[in-house]
Design an enzyme around this catalytic site. Sequence first.
Site, mmCIF file in Angstrom:
data_model
loop_
_atom_site.group_PDB
_atom_site.id
_atom_site.type_symbol
_atom_site.label_atom_id
_atom_site.label_comp_id
_atom_site.label_asym_id
_atom_site.label_seq_id
_atom_site.Cartn_x
_atom_site.Cartn_y
_atom_site.Cartn_z
ATOM 1 N N ASP A 201 49.111 26.782 25.136
ATOM 2 C CA ASP A 201 49.157 25.784 26.210
ATOM 3 C C ASP A 201 49.281 26.549 27.528
ATOM 4 O OD1 ASP A 201 49.775 23.950 28.134
ATOM 5 O OD2 ASP A 201 51.376 22.956 27.018
ATOM 6 N N TYR B 15 57.803 22.439 26.578
ATOM 7 C CA TYR B 15 57.343 21.218 27.244
ATOM 8 C C TYR B 15 55.820 21.247 27.235
ATOM 9 C CZ TYR B 15 56.255 17.586 30.557
ATOM 10 O OH TYR B 15 55.734 16.450 31.135
ATOM 11 N N LYS C 98 46.113 21.592 35.473
ATOM 12 C CA LYS C 98 46.777 21.995 36.717
ATOM 13 C C LYS C 98 45.890 22.815 37.650
ATOM 14 C CE LYS C 98 51.591 21.607 35.227
ATOM 15 N NZ LYS C 98 52.085 20.478 36.002
ATOM 16 N N TYR D 192 59.439 10.266 37.130
ATOM 17 C CA TYR D 192 60.754 10.929 36.977
ATOM 18 C C TYR D 192 61.755 10.468 38.028
ATOM 19 C CZ TYR D 192 57.966 14.203 34.232
ATOM 20 O OH TYR D 192 57.124 14.767 33.318
#
Length: 422
Positions: free
Chosen positions: A238, A145, A267, A18
């Site tokens: 998710d 996302y 994560k 990014y």
Amino acid sequence: MKAELVRELDQQHIWHPYTQHATAEPATVITRARGAYVYDASGRQIIDAVSSWWVTTHGHAEPSIAAAIADQAQQLEQVIFAGFTHEPATLLASELCARLPTGLARVFYSDDGSTAVEVAVKIALQYWKNRGESRSLIAALEHAYHGDTFGAMSTGARGAFTAAFEDQLFEVARLPSPDAVDTAAALADLLDNSRERVAAVIVEPLLMGAGGMRMWDAAILADMAAIARKAGVLLIADEVLTGFGRTGPMFACEHAGVSPEIMCLSKGLTGGFLPLGATAVTEEVFAGFLGDRAKTLFHGHSFTGNPLACAAARANLRLFDESCAARRAHIETVHRSHLGALTAHKRVTNARVIGTVAAFDVDANGGGSYFAAIGRDLARFALQRGVLLRPLGNVVYVLPPYCVSDADLDRVYTTIAEFLDT
Ligand code: PLP
């Protein structure tokens, strides 16, 4: 190694995520981390108020997780996971299933959040193919996302991140954002009209992270789950961001008493130590892949079920005891009191909290988006003062490791308030 050399090699050889390298400032060299802090090359302590991209649960370099990885590394570091298995992967799967919402009973390992979602989408699509039904449409939320690989991008919202790949992304049935309207009604409409085409609906339960830390109502999730179940459509939760206590309970679905057919995890799964993805499914979904060879899920990764990552995840799970729940509840209370004070500021709107995540919008001269300069300005201002923040444009959020102290949070919010006053 000297920090200048690290910086030099970075400038010569690294392509950061990014990052527009034509304009980016040099990256900060970090040499070590502990608890809620990372330390730069000069030894300066920086409060990690974003849990290093939302992964660190109990704290950086948590000793029991580090020790579990070191022990495992002496024993078995990696083995092919097709035709072979091992203790860390099997124990982790059973320990996860014991904690997951009822019904989730099988775990497919992958590498990260995006691959956990890819696997979920492929399972959902092939599940119906294997049953001889042509359901090929996924319903997904506006502002969603789900990651940066192609299936994950397709289910995610279209925008600057996906613009270059527009032609390669598959179409989804887009449902309105549940932080703005009652999405359950839109899902009911979709399923009334084209139930036989819809394979699954995918959601980020109660907290849509990268889309702007949008928080939404558990009642809408409960309604969506009931509608999907009645229509026989699979629900994919998710929980890559929301899992492992981030929103209060272990999984955000628990706020709504919802048990999805498929859940994506990553994560916080390893406490933030190592990359690992997991896609958990019900026994019924798993059974849909039994039969002849054509029904196989032809998916895997070199490091599927990596023993070191599984050992880290097991050690991470062991730390989710009563005191961790109390810590998380305390962080929520502290967030609320700081946000209460911040809302007095005329540039702050839409302050919100769920569990250990606090967020608010900053008025950015009438407009806000991921590219609003105010986010970069705040990040720079905060870093100079020893606080790591990474706003999503004009959406500022605080998402600390669970070991964060009240004094640290005080410093984070004071820094934000000082910035808003400049
Ligand atoms: N799903 C959600 C909800 C996420 O927030 C993210 C990352 O932020 C992903 C998937 C992708 O995870 P990763 O960056 O590990 O590929």
